[in-house]
Motif scaffolding. Structure first.
Motif, PDB file in Angstrom:
ATOM      1  N   ARG A 139      50.084  42.711  31.201  1.00 54.07           N
ATOM      2  CA  ARG A 139      50.282  41.483  32.435  1.00 54.07           C
ATOM      3  C   ARG A 139      49.058  41.826  33.363  1.00 54.07           C
ATOM      4  O   ARG A 139      48.657  42.768  33.614  1.00 54.07           O
ATOM      5  CB  ARG A 139      51.864  41.872  33.073  1.00 54.07           C
ATOM      6  N   LEU A 140      48.893  40.376  33.848  1.00 59.68           N
ATOM      7  CA  LEU A 140      47.613  40.399  34.963  1.00 59.68           C
ATOM      8  C   LEU A 140      48.493  40.121  36.170  1.00 59.68           C
ATOM      9  O   LEU A 140      49.289  39.094  36.389  1.00 59.68           O
ATOM     10  CB  LEU A 140      46.875  39.265  34.660  1.00 59.68           C
ATOM     11  N   ASP A 141      48.389  40.996  37.297  1.00 58.91           N
ATOM     12  CA  ASP A 141      48.764  40.786  38.473  1.00 58.91           C
ATOM     13  C   ASP A 141      48.041  39.557  39.234  1.00 58.91           C
ATOM     14  O   ASP A 141      46.679  39.474  39.170  1.00 58.91           O
ATOM     15  CB  ASP A 141      48.539  42.038  39.296  1.00 58.91           C
ATOM     16  N   TRP A 142      48.852  39.027  40.101  1.00 57.82           N
ATOM     17  CA  TRP A 142      48.521  37.691  40.471  1.00 57.82           C
ATOM     18  C   TRP A 142      47.528  38.095  41.749  1.00 57.82           C
ATOM     19  O   TRP A 142      46.817  37.387  42.303  1.00 57.82           O
ATOM     20  CB  TRP A 142      49.681  36.718  40.947  1.00 57.82           C
ATOM     21  N   TYR A 143      47.805  39.251  42.222  1.00 59.99           N
ATOM     22  CA  TYR A 143      47.024  39.708  43.322  1.00 59.99           C
ATOM     23  C   TYR A 143      45.489  39.936  43.164  1.00 59.99           C
ATOM     24  O   TYR A 143      44.539  39.426  43.711  1.00 59.99           O
ATOM     25  CB  TYR A 143      47.764  41.093  44.094  1.00 59.99           C
ATOM     26  N   VAL A 144      45.248  40.229  41.818  1.00 57.36           N
ATOM     27  CA  VAL A 144      44.197  40.452  41.338  1.00 57.36           C
ATOM     28  C   VAL A 144      43.297  39.078  41.346  1.00 57.36           C
ATOM     29  O   VAL A 144      42.117  39.044  41.699  1.00 57.36           O
ATOM     30  CB  VAL A 144      43.854  41.199  40.304  1.00 57.36           C
ATOM     31  N   VAL A 145      43.781  38.035  40.740  1.00 47.31           N
ATOM     32  CA  VAL A 145      43.306  36.919  40.654  1.00 47.31           C
ATOM     33  C   VAL A 145      43.043  36.430  42.034  1.00 47.31           C
ATOM     34  O   VAL A 145      41.852  35.646  42.490  1.00 47.31           O
ATOM     35  CB  VAL A 145      44.394  35.750  40.180  1.00 47.31           C
ATOM     36  N   VAL A 146      43.863  36.519  43.168  1.00 48.55           N
ATOM     37  CA  VAL A 146      43.656  35.965  44.340  1.00 48.55           C
ATOM     38  C   VAL A 146      42.267  36.803  45.179  1.00 48.55           C
ATOM     39  O   VAL A 146      41.530  36.065  45.765  1.00 48.55           O
ATOM     40  CB  VAL A 146      44.898  36.227  45.521  1.00 48.55           C
ATOM     41  N   LEU A 147      42.542  38.114  44.713  1.00 40.23           N
ATOM     42  CA  LEU A 147      41.436  39.084  45.441  1.00 40.23           C
ATOM     43  C   LEU A 147      39.908  38.377  44.781  1.00 40.23           C
ATOM     44  O   LEU A 147      38.784  38.196  45.247  1.00 40.23           O
ATOM     45  CB  LEU A 147      41.614  40.457  44.971  1.00 40.23           C
ATOM     46  N   GLY A 154      39.243  35.485  43.528  1.00 39.45           N
ATOM     47  CA  GLY A 154      38.930  34.050  44.199  1.00 39.45           C
ATOM     48  C   GLY A 154      38.380  34.296  45.542  1.00 39.45           C
ATOM     49  O   GLY A 154      37.430  33.640  45.839  1.00 39.45           O
ATOM     50  N   LEU A 155      38.683  35.210  46.347  1.00 42.25           N
ATOM     51  CA  LEU A 155      38.442  35.398  47.748  1.00 42.25           C
ATOM     52  C   LEU A 155      36.716  36.051  47.760  1.00 42.25           C
ATOM     53  O   LEU A 155      35.905  35.282  48.481  1.00 42.25           O
ATOM     54  CB  LEU A 155      39.110  36.235  48.508  1.00 42.25           C
ATOM     55  N   LEU A 156      36.614  36.816  46.578  1.00 45.64           N
ATOM     56  CA  LEU A 156      35.353  37.529  46.621  1.00 45.64           C
ATOM     57  C   LEU A 156      34.246  36.570  46.162  1.00 45.64           C
ATOM     58  O   LEU A 156      33.087  36.294  46.567  1.00 45.64           O
ATOM     59  CB  LEU A 156      35.409  38.632  45.660  1.00 45.64           C
ATOM     60  N   PHE A 157      34.722  35.535  45.231  1.00 50.10           N
ATOM     61  CA  PHE A 157      33.839  34.480  44.853  1.00 50.10           C
ATOM     62  C   PHE A 157      33.477  33.362  45.968  1.00 50.10           C
ATOM     63  O   PHE A 157      32.366  32.908  46.164  1.00 50.10           O
ATOM     64  CB  PHE A 157      34.584  33.730  43.557  1.00 50.10           C
ATOM     65  N   VAL A 158      34.652  33.332  46.779  1.00 49.29           N
ATOM     66  CA  VAL A 158      34.177  32.125  47.812  1.00 49.29           C
ATOM     67  C   VAL A 158      33.365  32.551  48.623  1.00 49.29           C
ATOM     68  O   VAL A 158      32.383  32.007  49.128  1.00 49.29           O
ATOM     69  CB  VAL A 158      35.527  31.615  48.478  1.00 49.29           C
ATOM     70  N   PHE A 159      33.540  33.966  49.173  1.00 48.22           N
ATOM     71  CA  PHE A 159      32.379  34.628  50.217  1.00 48.22           C
ATOM     72  C   PHE A 159      31.088  34.760  49.620  1.00 48.22           C
ATOM     73  O   PHE A 159      30.000  34.655  50.123  1.00 48.22           O
ATOM     74  CB  PHE A 159      33.040  36.251  50.422  1.00 48.22           C
ATOM     75  N   SER A 160      31.025  34.887  48.338  1.00 47.34           N
ATOM     76  CA  SER A 160      29.696  35.010  47.663  1.00 47.34           C
ATOM     77  C   SER A 160      29.258  33.425  47.517  1.00 47.34           C
ATOM     78  O   SER A 160      27.962  33.515  47.677  1.00 47.34           O
ATOM     79  CB  SER A 160      29.949  35.438  46.210  1.00 47.34           C
ATOM     80  N   LEU A 161      29.977  32.489  47.386  1.00 50.25           N
ATOM     81  CA  LEU A 161      29.283  31.228  47.517  1.00 50.25           C
ATOM     82  C   LEU A 161      28.880  30.896  48.804  1.00 50.25           C
ATOM     83  O   LEU A 161      27.735  30.255  48.940  1.00 50.25           O
ATOM     84  CB  LEU A 161      30.467  30.166  47.128  1.00 50.25           C
ATOM     85  N   GLU A 162      29.436  31.318  49.853  1.00 48.78           N
ATOM     86  CA  GLU A 162      28.931  31.141  51.095  1.00 48.78           C
ATOM     87  C   GLU A 162      27.482  31.792  51.529  1.00 48.78           C
ATOM     88  O   GLU A 162      26.607  31.181  52.246  1.00 48.78           O
ATOM     89  CB  GLU A 162      29.937  31.753  52.239  1.00 48.78           C
ATOM     90  N   CYS A 185      35.035  39.462  36.434  1.00 50.80           N
ATOM     91  CA  CYS A 185      35.757  39.130  35.097  1.00 50.80           C
ATOM     92  C   CYS A 185      35.542  40.354  34.214  1.00 50.80           C
ATOM     93  O   CYS A 185      36.466  40.831  33.697  1.00 50.80           O
ATOM     94  CB  CYS A 185      35.632  37.942  34.704  1.00 50.80           C
ATOM     95  N   VAL A 186      34.034  40.642  33.923  1.00 45.90           N
ATOM     96  CA  VAL A 186      34.068  41.821  33.125  1.00 45.90           C
ATOM     97  C   VAL A 186      34.306  43.053  33.620  1.00 45.90           C
ATOM     98  O   VAL A 186      35.101  44.065  33.037  1.00 45.90           O
ATOM     99  CB  VAL A 186      32.432  41.769  32.769  1.00 45.90           C
ATOM    100  N   LEU A 187      34.299  43.239  34.906  1.00 44.65           N
ATOM    101  CA  LEU A 187      34.856  44.525  35.416  1.00 44.65           C
ATOM    102  C   LEU A 187      36.331  44.711  35.353  1.00 44.65           C
ATOM    103  O   LEU A 187      36.753  45.766  35.022  1.00 44.65           O
ATOM    104  CB  LEU A 187      34.538  44.444  37.096  1.00 44.65           C
ATOM    105  N   LEU A 188      37.093  43.459  35.249  1.00 39.66           N
ATOM    106  CA  LEU A 188      38.183  43.582  35.207  1.00 39.66           C
ATOM    107  C   LEU A 188      38.734  43.752  33.683  1.00 39.66           C
ATOM    108  O   LEU A 188      39.731  44.885  33.483  1.00 39.66           O
ATOM    109  CB  LEU A 188      39.030  42.044  35.345  1.00 39.66           C
ATOM    110  N   PHE A 189      37.807  43.620  32.671  1.00 42.40           N
ATOM    111  CA  PHE A 189      38.076  43.978  31.396  1.00 42.40           C
ATOM    112  C   PHE A 189      37.879  45.724  31.347  1.00 42.40           C
ATOM    113  O   PHE A 189      38.568  46.183  30.347  1.00 42.40           O
ATOM    114  CB  PHE A 189      37.003  43.361  30.355  1.00 42.40           C
ATOM    115  N   CYS A 190      36.963  46.017  32.120  1.00 43.26           N
ATOM    116  CA  CYS A 190      36.890  47.561  32.290  1.00 43.26           C
ATOM    117  C   CYS A 190      37.750  48.206  32.762  1.00 43.26           C
ATOM    118  O   CYS A 190      38.124  49.365  32.280  1.00 43.26           O
ATOM    119  CB  CYS A 190      35.365  47.813  32.991  1.00 43.26           C
ATOM    120  N   ILE A 191      38.574  47.634  33.562  1.00 42.64           N
ATOM    121  CA  ILE A 191      39.772  48.256  34.081  1.00 42.64           C
ATOM    122  C   ILE A 191      40.871  48.310  33.040  1.00 42.64           C
ATOM    123  O   ILE A 191      41.661  49.105  33.071  1.00 42.64           O
ATOM    124  CB  ILE A 191      40.143  47.582  35.565  1.00 42.64           C
ATOM    125  N   PHE A 192      40.826  47.083  32.275  1.00 44.68           N
ATOM    126  CA  PHE A 192      41.629  47.342  31.159  1.00 44.68           C
ATOM    127  C   PHE A 192      41.329  48.491  30.116  1.00 44.68           C
ATOM    128  O   PHE A 192      42.319  49.092  29.821  1.00 44.68           O
ATOM    129  CB  PHE A 192      41.655  45.867  30.263  1.00 44.68           C
TER     130      PHE A 192
END
Length: 358
Positions: A18-26, A28-36, A56-63
């Motif tokens: 299972r994937l925690d929605w909180y990780v998806v939100v986090l 997404g936030l990092l991507f927005v700040f990175s875009l800025e 996303c690759v780091l998330l696979f490493c956490i898996f």
């Protein structure tokens, strides 16, 4: 934790993923700040996309980190049931014949996976550090190159491994601190002290992050990275302070929930090896048993309920009671009326007990 939102990703080898929605939100936030930052840099928005791929690759490493926990749990004779990719990742399993050393071995197996990944990719970090005239390691511009991407992945895996060994709840290091205090002051007091240590460190980290974010523009200007933040690793460091704040809030909540659980259950809470079932999403929880039963831990299966008395045993018990009453009547000189009265009284109490059970 009862309403924890997760995304079901399937079941492999009997283990839910299972994937925690909180990780998806986090992410997404990092991507927005990175875009800025990327929008104000010469490299363009491509570097922000490369950063998103890195996350996303780091998330696979956490898996893979959680697979290490699950594999060690299975080697120690336990049965993994679910992996949840949360902000640190959680692996749930049913404990069978648990030994004191099991929690330590299972906890260390996860960071070991990240250390292995970090070491395998370490040569790329060395190449980036040794190169001249290129963007520095861990800057967004560097991540947009394949060598810088793998170098940053190596560094992040080392950070995940070391971070998991810190005494920050619910990281593996916090469980080691609990074991240290529990050996001296008992499991309940050891848990409460470990949670207090964790809360203190999380609050310090959150305070430092808030301070750096408040001075972000001034710090970047002082470092000469204000006009091209994507070319500076300091800008990435600032972006990740938002992640630290997010993790601090979740870590404090996890610690509070564990302290509440241990206060409620007392020493019985120590029978759970690994994340408590209370931290599992409601949809994935087993139908019974929120806490591993001590007999399940020692025997490996649920204790069967004690069988009820057979009809023959009930008849024999009734005969024994009647004989005892008759003996009392004879010794005390009481007649059959007294005997009948006592029999009716006992029958009435038996009927009352039966109705209460219903």
């Amino acid at each position: 934790m009862t309403a924890r939102p997760t995304i079901y990703l399937g079941t492999w080898f009997g283990v839910q993923l299972r994937l925690d929605w909180y990780v998806v939100v986090l992410i997404g936030l990092l991507f927005v700040f990175s875009l800025e930052d990327a929008s104000r840099s010469r490299a363009g928005t491509w570097v922000a996309v490369a950063h998103l791929v890195l996350l996303c690759v780091l998330l696979f490493c956490i898996f893979l980190h959680e697979v290490g926990h699950a594999a060690m749990a299975r080697l120690r004779g336990h049965r993994p049931t679910m992996i949840m990719l949360s902000f640190v990742g959680l692996t749930f399993f049913e404990a069978r014949k648990a030994k004191p050393i099991d929690e330590t071995l299972i906890a260390l197996a996860g960071p070991a996976m990240n250390f292995i990944i970090g070491l395998l990719l370490l040569p790329f970090a060395i190449l980036v550090l040794a190169a001249r005239g290129q963007d520095p390691l861990f800057s967004q511009a560097s991540i947009a190159t394949w060598k810088g991407f793998l170098a940053a992945l190596s560094l992040l895996n080392f950070i995940v491994a070391v971070g998991n060994l810190m005494p920050l709840w619910p990281a593996d290091g916090a469980r080691a601190v609990r074991g240290f205090f529990a050996n001296r002051r008992g499991f309940v007091e050891g848990t409460l002290r470990a949670v207090r240590v964790s809360h203190g460190l999380w609050l310090i980290a959150a305070g430092l992050s808030v301070g750096m974010l408040a001075l972000r523009s001034w710090i970047l200007k002082l470092a000469g990275a204000e006009n091209d933040p994507a070319a500076s690793p300091l800008s990435m460091f600032m972006i990740y302070q938002f992640a630290v704040l997010f993790l601090a809030a979740m870590g404090i909540y996890y610690g509070w929930a564990e302290a509440r659980r241990v206060r409620r259950l007392g020493d019985a809470a120590r029978e759970v090896v690994g994340p408590p079932p209370e931290f599992m999403p409601r949809a994935a929880r087993p139908e019974k048993s929120a806490v591993v039963n001590a007999e399940v831990v020692s025997g490996g299966r649920e204790p069967s309920p004690a069988p009820g008395a057979s009809l023959g045993e009930k008849v024999q018990a009734a005969k024994t009671a009647a004989t005892a009453l008759w003996g009392v009547a004879k010794l005390t000189g009481k007649g059959a009326g007294w005997f009948a009265k006592q029999g009716i009284k006992l029958a009435g109490e038996a009927m009352k007990d039966k109705e209460d059970k219903k």
